[in-house]
Structures are given as C-alpha cells and as structure tokens.
Design a protein around this motif. Structure first.
Motif, short mmCIF file in Angstrom:
data_model
loop_
_atom_site.label_atom_id
_atom_site.label_comp_id
_atom_site.label_asym_id
_atom_site.label_seq_id
_atom_site.Cartn_x
_atom_site.Cartn_y
_atom_site.Cartn_z
N VAL A 33 0.83 -1.20 0.00
CA VAL A 33 0.00 0.00 0.00
C VAL A 33 0.86 1.25 0.00
O VAL A 33 1.83 1.35 0.76
CB VAL A 33 -0.94 0.03 1.22
N ALA A 34 0.51 2.19 -0.85
CA ALA A 34 1.02 3.56 -0.79
C ALA A 34 -0.19 4.46 -0.58
O ALA A 34 -1.28 4.19 -1.12
CB ALA A 34 1.75 3.95 -2.07
N GLY A 35 -0.03 5.49 0.22
CA GLY A 35 -1.15 6.39 0.47
C GLY A 35 -0.69 7.82 0.55
O GLY A 35 0.50 8.11 0.70
N ALA A 36 -1.64 8.73 0.42
CA ALA A 36 -1.39 10.15 0.62
C ALA A 36 -2.49 10.70 1.51
O ALA A 36 -3.67 10.36 1.34
CB ALA A 36 -1.36 10.90 -0.72
N PHE A 76 2.41 9.12 2.50
CA PHE A 76 2.99 10.44 2.33
C PHE A 76 2.03 11.47 2.92
O PHE A 76 0.89 11.60 2.46
CB PHE A 76 3.26 10.70 0.85
N VAL A 77 2.50 12.18 3.93
CA VAL A 77 1.66 13.12 4.67
C VAL A 77 1.93 14.53 4.17
O VAL A 77 3.07 15.00 4.18
CB VAL A 77 1.93 13.03 6.18
N GLY A 78 0.88 15.21 3.73
CA GLY A 78 0.99 16.55 3.20
C GLY A 78 0.02 16.72 2.04
O GLY A 78 -0.88 15.90 1.83
N ASN A 79 0.21 17.78 1.28
CA ASN A 79 -0.65 18.06 0.14
C ASN A 79 -0.37 17.06 -0.98
O ASN A 79 0.79 16.89 -1.39
CB ASN A 79 -0.38 19.49 -0.35
N ILE A 80 -1.39 16.42 -1.48
CA ILE A 80 -1.19 15.39 -2.51
C ILE A 80 -0.55 15.98 -3.76
O ILE A 80 0.15 15.27 -4.51
CB ILE A 80 -2.52 14.68 -2.86
N PHE A 81 -0.71 17.28 -4.00
CA PHE A 81 -0.10 17.89 -5.17
C PHE A 81 1.42 18.04 -5.02
O PHE A 81 2.11 18.36 -5.99
CB PHE A 81 -0.76 19.23 -5.47
N GLU A 109 11.57 13.03 6.36
CA GLU A 109 11.15 14.26 5.70
C GLU A 109 11.45 14.16 4.21
O GLU A 109 12.53 13.75 3.80
CB GLU A 109 11.90 15.45 6.29
N LEU A 110 10.47 14.59 3.39
CA LEU A 110 10.64 14.63 1.94
C LEU A 110 10.17 15.99 1.44
O LEU A 110 9.06 16.12 0.91
CB LEU A 110 9.82 13.52 1.26
N GLY A 111 10.97 17.01 1.63
CA GLY A 111 10.56 18.35 1.22
C GLY A 111 9.37 18.81 2.02
O GLY A 111 9.42 18.90 3.26
N GLN A 112 8.26 19.08 1.35
CA GLN A 112 7.03 19.52 2.02
C GLN A 112 6.26 18.36 2.64
O GLN A 112 5.26 18.58 3.33
CB GLN A 112 6.13 20.25 1.02
N LEU A 113 6.71 17.14 2.43
CA LEU A 113 5.99 15.96 2.88
C LEU A 113 6.73 15.25 4.00
O LEU A 113 7.93 15.43 4.19
CB LEU A 113 5.82 14.97 1.71
N LYS A 114 5.98 14.41 4.74
CA LYS A 114 6.57 13.42 5.62
C LYS A 114 6.20 12.05 5.08
O LYS A 114 5.09 11.85 4.57
CB LYS A 114 6.03 13.56 7.05
N GLN A 115 7.13 11.11 5.19
CA GLN A 115 6.86 9.75 4.76
C GLN A 115 6.85 8.84 5.97
O GLN A 115 7.81 8.78 6.72
CB GLN A 115 7.91 9.27 3.76
N TYR A 116 5.71 8.15 6.17
CA TYR A 116 5.57 7.14 7.22
C TYR A 116 5.67 5.78 6.52
O TYR A 116 4.86 5.47 5.64
CB TYR A 116 4.20 7.25 7.90
N SER A 117 6.66 4.99 6.91
CA SER A 117 6.89 3.72 6.22
C SER A 117 7.04 2.57 7.21
O SER A 117 7.55 2.73 8.31
CB SER A 117 8.16 3.79 5.36
#
Length: 222
Positions: free
Chosen positions: A62-65, A102-107, A87-95
């Motif tokens: 599963v991958a999610g946003a 991927f937590v943040g704006n889907i765009f 941290e991935l730029g404007q996103l956080k990645q929970y794995s």
C-alpha cells in the motif's frame, strides 16, 4: 483543498466518513483489477481507513497520501506497527513493511516520490474535493501513477441540498475526467439506504477504470 476543514474534522473526531470495517465495495470489486499478490496499490486521501488493513492482510502493498498527520499517526497505532518517519521536502513519509504513506498536500507527491504503483483505489479522494480542484486532481493522479488502473467510488445526489463533502459527481463528470485516458465501466449503481448522511437520497457508483479492457454485462461509458 481546505486544510483547516480537514484538520478540524480530525481534531474534533468529526470523521463520520471513517468506516469501522473495510468498505464492502473494496471487498466485492477489488478482484476486478486482476492484481497479483504483492502488487502496490495507491490510496489517495486515505485517512486511517481500514481498507488499508484489508489490502495488507490480503497480500498487497500500500502507498497512500493524506493531508492530516493525526490520521496517519492513528492509522499506524491501529495497525500495531511502528513507522519509520522521514522528511521529503514539504511531505513526511511514514513507512513500514509493505506500506508507505505520504503526509501533506497530494499535489506535492510526485511520481518520483510515490514510486511505481499497479493500481489506484479512490474511495474518498475525488468525492472529497470541490469542483474547482477535481480536474487538477485527476490530471495529477494520472501523471504520478502512470495512468494505473483504478477502482473509483463516487456519489450522485442533488448538490443543492448539501454543500459537500462528499460532493456529487455525475457519470458525465467521471467521463470528463477519465474518458480520454481509460475504458470506464460502471460496475454497480446502488441507492444508499436511508440516504447520504441519513438525510439525502443518493446513489453510490462503483467504477472500474482500465486500459482497453471490457467487462461483460456492465455499462461502459468509454
């Protein structure tokens, strides 16, 4: 997207959209995607849906946003899994094993960040977005997933009765978003018992979006 609306909904636990079990649509129709075990499924605007647990338990990755981090914190607690957070730029990645959220704006989620996916399961994303964002969302979704096949759930009702979300999405609008990119097959169209939110007469539509695949006995808008 109205970030404050969704943050407030999760903070106040006003999450009537969250089911206490895997969605029957997923359980019934997911097999129509014809995926092998180990395939990676993207769930946009996933929240803490139990659909994720169902996918994992049935052997899929599963991958999610998701915009709201609280939802993903609760998701991993309920899965009983300790995530690795980066941290991935404007996103956080929970794995964790077989799951990346991927937590943040889907765009802000690019194809490079997302990685390869084999299918999309959209039960709560398209219907959560207002009209002025939906076209941008569907174009972005096609781009970042390489136009992966999709199981899509939408609702149709008199939009004048309720401002949404969920928003009403007609068959014609589904065709506008995806008709040039996919074969569209209406797998089911069902009146919602007691109406949407227990108030408004509404229909739940289940769509299969594939490339050059026809499903006997179903209604195609391609």
């Amino acid at each position: 997207m109205d970030e404050n609306f969704w943050l407030q909904a999760w903070k106040t636990n006003n999450i009537g959209f969250h089911w206490s079990e895997a969605n029957p649509v997923l359980v019934t129709y997911f097999k129509e995607l014809a995926l092998v075990k180990g395939s990676r499924v993207f769930v946009p605007l996933c929240g803490k849906t139990l659909d994720i647990a169902w996918l994992l338990s049935n052997g899929y990755h599963v991958a999610g946003a998701e915009l709201v981090e609280i939802a993903i914190e609760q998701l991993f607690i309920e899965l009983g899994v300790e995530p690795k957070i980066s941290e991935l730029g404007q996103l956080k990645q929970y794995s964790a094993s077989n799951i990346d959220i991927f937590v943040g704006n889907i765009f802000d989620v690019s194809s490079q960040i997302l990685g390869s996916v084999d299918a999309i399961y959209d039960r709560a994303a398209l219907v959560a977005l207002p009209d002025e964002i939906r076209h941008r969302y569907t174009a972005h979704l096609r781009e970042i997933t390489g136009q992966a096949p999709q199981l899509l759930v939408s609702y149709e009702y008199d939009q004048s009765l309720m401002s949404g979300p969920p928003f009403s999405i007609s068959d014609e609008e589904v065709n506008q978003h995806y008709g040039d990119s996919y074969d569209l097959t209406l797998m089911a169209s069902t009146n919602i018992p007691d109406g949407l939110k227990g108030k408004f007469a509404a229909t739940e539509n289940v769509w299969l979006l594939t490339n050059n695949v026809s499903v006997p006995g179903a209604k195609s808008l391609a």
